[in-house]
Design a protein around this motif. Structure first.
Motif, PDB file in Angstrom:
ATOM      1  N   LYS A 388     -55.431 -55.398   9.920  1.00  0.00           N
ATOM      2  CA  LYS A 388     -56.249 -54.318  10.447  1.00  0.00           C
ATOM      3  C   LYS A 388     -55.466 -53.019  10.529  1.00  0.00           C
ATOM      4  O   LYS A 388     -54.348 -52.981  11.061  1.00  0.00           O
ATOM      5  CB  LYS A 388     -56.780 -54.698  11.832  1.00  0.00           C
ATOM      6  N   SER A 389     -56.034 -51.967   9.988  1.00  0.00           N
ATOM      7  CA  SER A 389     -55.437 -50.636  10.056  1.00  0.00           C
ATOM      8  C   SER A 389     -55.997 -49.919  11.276  1.00  0.00           C
ATOM      9  O   SER A 389     -57.145 -49.457  11.276  1.00  0.00           O
ATOM     10  CB  SER A 389     -55.769 -49.843   8.782  1.00  0.00           C
ATOM     11  N   GLU A 390     -55.190 -49.849  12.327  1.00  0.00           N
ATOM     12  CA  GLU A 390     -55.601 -49.185  13.565  1.00  0.00           C
ATOM     13  C   GLU A 390     -54.352 -48.706  14.283  1.00  0.00           C
ATOM     14  O   GLU A 390     -53.258 -49.235  14.088  1.00  0.00           O
ATOM     15  CB  GLU A 390     -56.384 -50.147  14.463  1.00  0.00           C
ATOM     16  N   TYR A 391     -54.521 -47.722  15.110  1.00  0.00           N
ATOM     17  CA  TYR A 391     -53.387 -47.244  15.889  1.00  0.00           C
ATOM     18  C   TYR A 391     -52.882 -48.375  16.773  1.00  0.00           C
ATOM     19  O   TYR A 391     -53.651 -49.011  17.508  1.00  0.00           O
ATOM     20  CB  TYR A 391     -53.781 -46.050  16.750  1.00  0.00           C
ATOM     21  N   THR A 392     -51.602 -48.678  16.700  1.00  0.00           N
ATOM     22  CA  THR A 392     -51.052 -49.854  17.369  1.00  0.00           C
ATOM     23  C   THR A 392     -49.735 -49.514  18.043  1.00  0.00           C
ATOM     24  O   THR A 392     -48.886 -48.812  17.470  1.00  0.00           O
ATOM     25  CB  THR A 392     -50.821 -51.000  16.363  1.00  0.00           C
ATOM     26  N   SER A 393     -49.558 -50.037  19.261  1.00  0.00           N
ATOM     27  CA  SER A 393     -48.269 -49.966  19.949  1.00  0.00           C
ATOM     28  C   SER A 393     -47.607 -51.331  19.861  1.00  0.00           C
ATOM     29  O   SER A 393     -48.220 -52.351  20.191  1.00  0.00           O
ATOM     30  CB  SER A 393     -48.463 -49.588  21.425  1.00  0.00           C
TER      31      SER A 393
END
Length: 708
Positions: A388-393
């Motif tokens: 999944k391409s999503e903003y991730t920490s």
């Protein structure tokens, strides 16, 4: 007063004549004895060495001269049969027309010079023969003293006793100074007319033969009118000596002369950064001393392609602006052999001498990702594997704060994308997640196998986005296995070194090493071809990073761009040519808007360098299979899919199910098979496995990943 009879007078006169005759005989005997002693002494001495400093010449891949190494004396030794009759005749006529009739000393000329010097009360006129001049050039200075003249005569005699006239004349014409750093007729012909000595016309030879009398006076680069006047004198002496007729003299005198440009003899060297690397190779790898390099007369055959070098320079300087601090480096090579075809060490390399292609270490950015994804293929992932391409920490052990990578322009699909798409659009989230899946040490171990030796900060996940510095040539060369089927090659600059006697001192024998799986390198190359395919764009993120230059190519081509805050990269290849370019600042500072220019540099070069070349397919193996997939879903494409892309898979790992997202509506409304999981469910299952593997906490937000 004594009165002598006629008889007594005759006796006395006869005694005087007898004494005079005896004295004359004695003088002749002493003179001949002295000459015999000198000749015997000279003959008993060892033959004087004819060795002189000789220019080391660098040749291109096509045996064109691209440069020279010498210590102020540009000299190319050639045999007399390669000089041509014109220069030999002109030189004998003006310098020593009795050359073949004396034994090193021409007493007619010496007598005339002595009389002239006594009248002038100076030593303004010389009577030196060619042999004497040659002796002076080899062993003595040019001071006008009797001591030097005596030594010159002795050396001349030794030369005549030990060497043939042809040897002496050959040596003279290879050592005489013609001005502007050119020693010898071959260097002079190149400096003044850009040709070989044997190709000189009579008019050109006559002009050159007149220069040694006063290079600072008769050089056409100093005073062309005076040089022509001197040429006419030489032509007249050639008539007097019987080498040419009066009619020929008139013809040669009227012949127009086309000189090299005045600055050509001091022109910029071809590929100076490349030549400096060659010099370092000679000293560091072959242990050839600087003295031999400067004066040993070596022939160094290199891998440089001057035509490609020119195309590289044209492409680079057409895109680099006027900003003085902006720098660049460029390397082109044959990925099959490692032969370096072109190299640019900087935008103004000759001023600083810092070769950014071989000496600079910079952050490679996304150009590191092909090595990461190669490792992913080795560990079971496929071109259609989805994350999944999503903003991730990312929270991981040892980190004081979360690692929060961002995509370019902070854009994410917020959905699953395939590895094929992730590479094409350079999605950073996919790369970091892959890095966590593989383990932090996997990427470093992988790049070592591709030939990258620079240290890597494996403890930090940013290494997967190219945060650890590498050498420019180092990473460009590391792409070779992708292009050649898995073989690691060493960059090669020199193919052969020959000494002045024709003996081979070095001959390259670089054997590529099969280090990588050729099936997986073929799959990676197929994925990198997608960088130039607009159809692989990801909605909401970006177009493939190479799509802006895809119009340059109508042949199989693959590559990867890379951008950091301070660096702009493009590396790409065909089966027969690999090249890469870096643009940035020596003292790193923010780089604005250069990514497009960097790609243009690379694309223009590759297009121009490959023009007219065979369009070769990339190597593949029997262990891979090509199937048409929908790059959005990773499944087999149908006629209803808006995009269908031929993609390579390892045999047995290719998808077997067809994409159902784009079939007609009435088909989609048919009863759902309860035993068949939806594609979304499969994606969620893959993400669950990912979270389970890295220890995700289901209570945390979806965009936070915790790694123990």
């Amino acid at each position: 007063m004594e009165v002598l009879t006629r008889r007594a007078y005759r006796k006395k006169r006869k005694r005087k004549l007898k004494r005079l005759f005896q004295a004359f005989i004695l003088c002749i005997t002493i003179t001949l004895g002295a000459i015999a002693a000198v000749v015997t002494y000279a003959y008993q001495l060892e033959p004087p060495s004819l060795s002189v400093p000789e220019t080391t010449v660098l040749y291109s891949k096509n045996d064109e001269v691209i440069g020279e190494f010498h210590h102020g004396q540009n000299r190319h030794w050639i045999p007399i049969e390669n000089m041509g009759d014109a220069i030999v005749d002109a030189t004998l006529a003006i310098e020593d027309r009795r050359f073949h009739d004396h034994y090193g000393l021409d007493f007619y000329r010496i007598g005339g010079a002595v009389v002239a010097n006594l009248r002038a009360n100076s030593m303004a006129q010389g009577g030196s023969t060619i042999t004497q001049q040659y002796a002076r050039n080899l062993y003595l200075d040019h001071s006008k003293t009797w001591t030097r003249k005596l030594n010159e005569a002795l050396y001349a005699l030794r030369l005549e006793l030990h060497y043939s006239k042809e040897d002496i004349l050959e040596g003279y014409l290879n050592t005489i100074y013609y001005g502007h750093g050119a020693y010898g007729i071959e260097a002079a012909a190149n400096v003044y007319f850009q040709k070989h000595a044997e190709d000189l016309t009579h008019a050109e030879a006559a002009l050159l033969a007149g220069i040694p009398k006063g290079p600072n006076i008769y050089s056409p680069f100093v005073n062309e009118e005076r040089a022509i006047e001197r040429q006419q004198v030489v032509l007249s002496t050639m008539v007097e000596s019987g080498f040419i007729t009066s009619e020929e003299r008139q013809e040669y005198a009227n012949e127009p002369l086309e000189f090299s440009l005045n600055e050509d003899y001091n022109a910029r060297k071809i590929a100076p950064a490349f030549q400096d690397v060659v010099r370092s190779f000679l000293t560091d790898e072959l242990n050839i001393s600087e003295e031999v390099i400067e004066s040993g007369g070596l022939e160094v055959h290199t891998t440089l392609d001057p035509d490609m070098q020119k195309k590289a320079e044209d492409a680079l300087f057409s895109q680099i602006g006027d900003e003085e601090e902006l720098e660049a480096a460029f390397v082109a090579m044959d990925p099959r052999t490692g032969e370096v075809k072109a190299m640019i060490g900087g935008t103004n390399y000759t001023e600083g001498g810092f070769n950014r292609a071989t000496m600079a270490n910079r952050q490679p950015g996304s150009t590191i990702k092909p090595f990461l994804y190669y490792a992913a293929l080795e560990h079971g992932m496929r071109p259609n594997s989805m994350l999944k391409s999503e903003y991730t920490s990312f929270l991981y052990e040892g980190a004081q704060e979360p690692y929060q990578p961002e995509n370019f322009n902070d854009k994410y699909k917020d959905d699953y994308i395939t590895m094929l798409q992730a590479l094409a659009v350079s999605d950073n989230i996919f790369a970091v997640k892959t890095h966590f899946l593989l383990g932090f040490d996997t990427l470093e171990k992988t790049v070592r196998r591709f030939g990258i030796e620079s240290p890597m900060n494996s403890a930090f996940p940013a290494v997967s986005l190219g945060s650890s510095e590498v050498g420019v040539m180092e990473i460009i060369n590391a792409y070779s296995p992708f292009a050649n089927g898995g073989y690691v090659v060493e960059p090669q600059f020199v193919t052969k070194v020959v000494d002045r006697d024709g003996d081979i001192l070095y001959e390259a024998d670089n054997e590529p090493i099969q280090e990588l799986d050729p099936s997986l390198t073929a799959i990676m190359t197929n994925m990198m071809e997608g960088v130039f395919e607009p159809n692989l764009r990801v909605q909401g993120i970006a177009n493939p990073t190479g799509s802006s230059v895809s119009g340059y190519f109508d042949r199989p081509i693959a590559g990867k761009s890379g951008t950091t805050e301070n660096d702009s990269w493009m590396i790409g290849y065909t089966p027969q040519l690999l090249s890469g370019v870096w643009v940035g600042y020596d003292n790193p500072k923010r780089l604005e808007g250069m990514s497009g220019h960097t790609k243009e540099i690379w694309a223009k070069f590759m297009h121009d360098a490959l023009e007219g070349e065979v369009k070769l397919p990339f190597p593949t193996t029997d262990n891979v299979i090509e199937v048409d997939i929908n790059p959005e879903t990773g499944m087999l494409a149908t006629d209803d899919c808006p995009v269908s892309r031929p993609t390579l898979f390892y045999v047995g790992t290719q998808p077997t199910e067809y994409c159902t997202e784009h079939i007609e509506e009435e088909v989609e409304e048919q009863p759902k098979d309860p035993n068949k999981k939806s594609e979304e469910e499969k994606k969620e299952k893959w993400l669950d496995r990912f979270f389970d593997w890295i220890g995700g906490d289901p209570e945390l937000p979806d965009n936070v990943v915790v790694v123990d």
